[in-house]
Scaffold this active site. Sequence first.
Site, PDB file in Angstrom:
ATOM      1  N   LYS A 205      17.723  13.009 -56.676  1.00  0.00           N
ATOM      2  CA  LYS A 205      16.631  12.043 -56.669  1.00  0.00           C
ATOM      3  C   LYS A 205      15.755  12.244 -57.911  1.00  0.00           C
ATOM      4  CE  LYS A 205      12.775  10.581 -53.770  1.00  0.00           C
ATOM      5  NZ  LYS A 205      12.089  10.717 -52.485  1.00  0.00           N
ATOM      6  N   GLU A 211      19.356  23.738 -59.549  1.00  0.00           N
ATOM      7  CA  GLU A 211      20.736  23.967 -59.114  1.00  0.00           C
ATOM      8  C   GLU A 211      21.654  22.856 -59.608  1.00  0.00           C
ATOM      9  OE1 GLU A 211      18.054  24.166 -57.278  1.00  0.00           O
ATOM     10  OE2 GLU A 211      18.179  25.802 -55.813  1.00  0.00           O
ATOM     11  N   GLY A 266      14.678  12.563 -49.621  1.00  0.00           N
ATOM     12  CA  GLY A 266      16.002  13.162 -49.846  1.00  0.00           C
ATOM     13  C   GLY A 266      16.784  13.380 -48.553  1.00  0.00           C
ATOM     14  N   ARG A 267      16.130  13.941 -47.542  1.00  0.00           N
ATOM     15  CA  ARG A 267      16.851  14.278 -46.307  1.00  0.00           C
ATOM     16  C   ARG A 267      17.098  13.056 -45.425  1.00  0.00           C
ATOM     17  NH1 ARG A 267      11.978  16.636 -46.893  1.00  0.00           N
ATOM     18  NH2 ARG A 267      10.298  16.127 -45.438  1.00  0.00           N
ATOM     19  N   GLU A 352      12.618  20.988 -42.734  1.00  0.00           N
ATOM     20  CA  GLU A 352      11.889  20.598 -43.954  1.00  0.00           C
ATOM     21  C   GLU A 352      10.838  19.533 -43.604  1.00  0.00           C
ATOM     22  OE1 GLU A 352      13.662  18.673 -47.634  1.00  0.00           O
ATOM     23  OE2 GLU A 352      13.628  20.735 -48.329  1.00  0.00           O
ATOM     24  N   HIS A 383      32.174  32.157 -28.030  1.00  0.00           N
ATOM     25  CA  HIS A 383      32.735  33.513 -28.172  1.00  0.00           C
ATOM     26  C   HIS A 383      31.920  34.355 -29.142  1.00  0.00           C
ATOM     27  CE1 HIS A 383      36.192  32.412 -25.745  1.00  0.00           C
ATOM     28  NE2 HIS A 383      36.002  31.212 -26.274  1.00  0.00           N
ATOM     29  N   LYS A 503      10.281  27.811 -56.278  1.00  0.00           N
ATOM     30  CA  LYS A 503      10.861  27.213 -57.497  1.00  0.00           C
ATOM     31  C   LYS A 503      10.083  27.658 -58.729  1.00  0.00           C
ATOM     32  CE  LYS A 503      12.300  22.799 -55.403  1.00  0.00           C
ATOM     33  NZ  LYS A 503      12.131  21.349 -55.427  1.00  0.00           N
TER      34      LYS A 503
HETATM   35  O1  F6P Z   1      13.704  21.565 -52.764  1.00  0.00           O
HETATM   36  C1  F6P Z   1      13.765  20.651 -51.721  1.00  0.00           C
HETATM   37  C2  F6P Z   1      14.269  19.320 -52.190  1.00  0.00           C
HETATM   38  O2  F6P Z   1      13.284  18.651 -52.878  1.00  0.00           O
HETATM   39  C3  F6P Z   1      14.757  18.505 -51.002  1.00  0.00           C
HETATM   40  O3  F6P Z   1      13.752  17.868 -50.339  1.00  0.00           O
HETATM   41  C4  F6P Z   1      15.736  17.607 -51.665  1.00  0.00           C
HETATM   42  O4  F6P Z   1      16.600  17.002 -50.735  1.00  0.00           O
HETATM   43  C5  F6P Z   1      16.424  18.573 -52.598  1.00  0.00           C
HETATM   44  O5  F6P Z   1      15.402  19.431 -53.035  1.00  0.00           O
HETATM   45  C6  F6P Z   1      17.149  17.978 -53.755  1.00  0.00           C
HETATM   46  O6  F6P Z   1      16.305  17.218 -54.582  1.00  0.00           O
HETATM   47  P1  F6P Z   1      16.880  16.228 -55.644  1.00  0.00           P
HETATM   48  O7  F6P Z   1      17.661  15.170 -54.948  1.00  0.00           O
HETATM   49  O8  F6P Z   1      15.681  15.673 -56.380  1.00  0.00           O
HETATM   50  O9  F6P Z   1      17.764  17.014 -56.579  1.00  0.00           O
END
Ligand code: F6P
Length: 527
Positions: A205, A211, A266-267, A352, A383, A503
Amino acid sequence: MRIIDLQEWKSLVRHHHSFKQTHLKDLFAADPQRAQKFSLEAAGLYIDFSKNLLTSQTLSLLLNLARAVELPKEMKRMFAGEKINQTENRAVLHTALRNCSDDPVDFEGKNVMPQVKQVLAQMEHFCEQLTQGQWRGYTGKRIRNIVNIGIGGSDLGPVMVYEGLKSYSNREITLRFVSNLDGSHFFEQVRDLKPEETLFIIASKSFTTQETMTNAQTAKDWLLEHLNSPEAVKQHFVAVSTNLEKVREFGILSENMFPFWDWVGGRYSVTSAIGLPLMISLGIKNFHRLRAGFHEMDQHFQTSPLEKNLPVILGLIGIWYNNFWGTETHAVFPYSQSLHHFPAYLQQLDMESNGKGVDRDGELVSYQTGPIIWGEVGTTGQHAFYQLIHQGKKLIPCDFIGFARPLHEMGDHHPKLMANFFAQQKALAFGKSVQELQAEGVKDALLPFKSFLGNRPSTCILAEQLTPEILGSLIALYEHKVFVQGILWNIFSFDQWGVELGKQLATEILSELQGPESADQRHDSST
Ligand code: F6P
């Protein structure tokens, strides 16, 4: 006024006090119609919540509480596109993404549906080009592998739905997901792929997430190492984002960006362009079936009276345990291997959203908010950790999710699976008494160990079969349940400031890890 100061809250405290010794065994014995009374059906889901520690009075007190905090008004505000995500000054309109009706959805006086449909058409066109072989890699080879690079909401939804609906997928296209910063993730996911046949979807987004951008750069290096021309990036990378500038900077053509909007969290984004890998793998029709399932549950949530409203009822039952019984966790057990990523998906959705400690007025809250969500597929979990749920000291409300028909008929697997599904819920609720054990001839010395107290709550969620529609409806059920609980707790469910500090510190520490000098002086004695 704080929720805990409301008369409706205090009535529930009193009710809990007088109720807490009641056993499910007695409730079922007293009312042969209990299961019928406490079950509802909507959007393809049959939900039996009769094995919960509640009576009609409990429900009516909980519904009073929901009315006292004006839940219906708050629901309307979300659907009407008001900026209920106040701390980010954003609307919350993920329901528009799957609006399959002809009704407009207004945001700031403008119908957003034309944009939603335009992006869906862009996605469909791209999928057709890919699957029909008109979109090819730099060397002219067909694209056979898709690698989605994203994290959080830009990964968990697509991964979960892909695994959930794999039986519906196009097996000629390999779909992989890379999310973790650990380089092994990228390495393992691409090691057997040919770069000339691989397309990367960079899903972010913000297009700034550490990452994702690190993995995207590694993907670019990997591709260029084999294809030797920067031009190749154009045919092997597309983006899903709200940040056109950053996408262009990365080298992806603007026409190859699939946009979405800041009113999609995002979620909550799996039916936005974030679902592109799903549309490619499952096919256009199945992607729309998934959207239709979401929409059916959205409509149920929006139009049903509170007492017949599944997300409302499940949300209120959750509040009952979390705030009056003091439970800390909520478990989810899908009896379906395909749903093995479902608990992880729900963790982000719920934790979240509702893992907050400050109310909507910015005051610290003095009551419990979002629970710890966890789970595992059945029967695998049986189990491993069910022992604790059956005989441990903690009260753990559980959702059991099952299907009447399997995706693959394999001998007697399904009746056995479902026998376990029903057996576990029965065992949790009714247990096994010392008298029953004695009647079976169990030795006295073993009686305390072999007896089960029961009275452990569970909710049974049943559907005919795991179809795209049903999965959509199931996800929307949990989304709206989270919304309901956020309103009751008076917290903001659609921001996530709690992820920021880590972060920021990681950025500082990275420069120290990579820098020439020791950073000993800057931190505490442990860090
Ligand atoms: O760090 C949390 C977050 O902002 C989530 O809410 C989001 O889904 C994820 O990181 C990834 O964010 P992006 O889509 O901006 O890479």
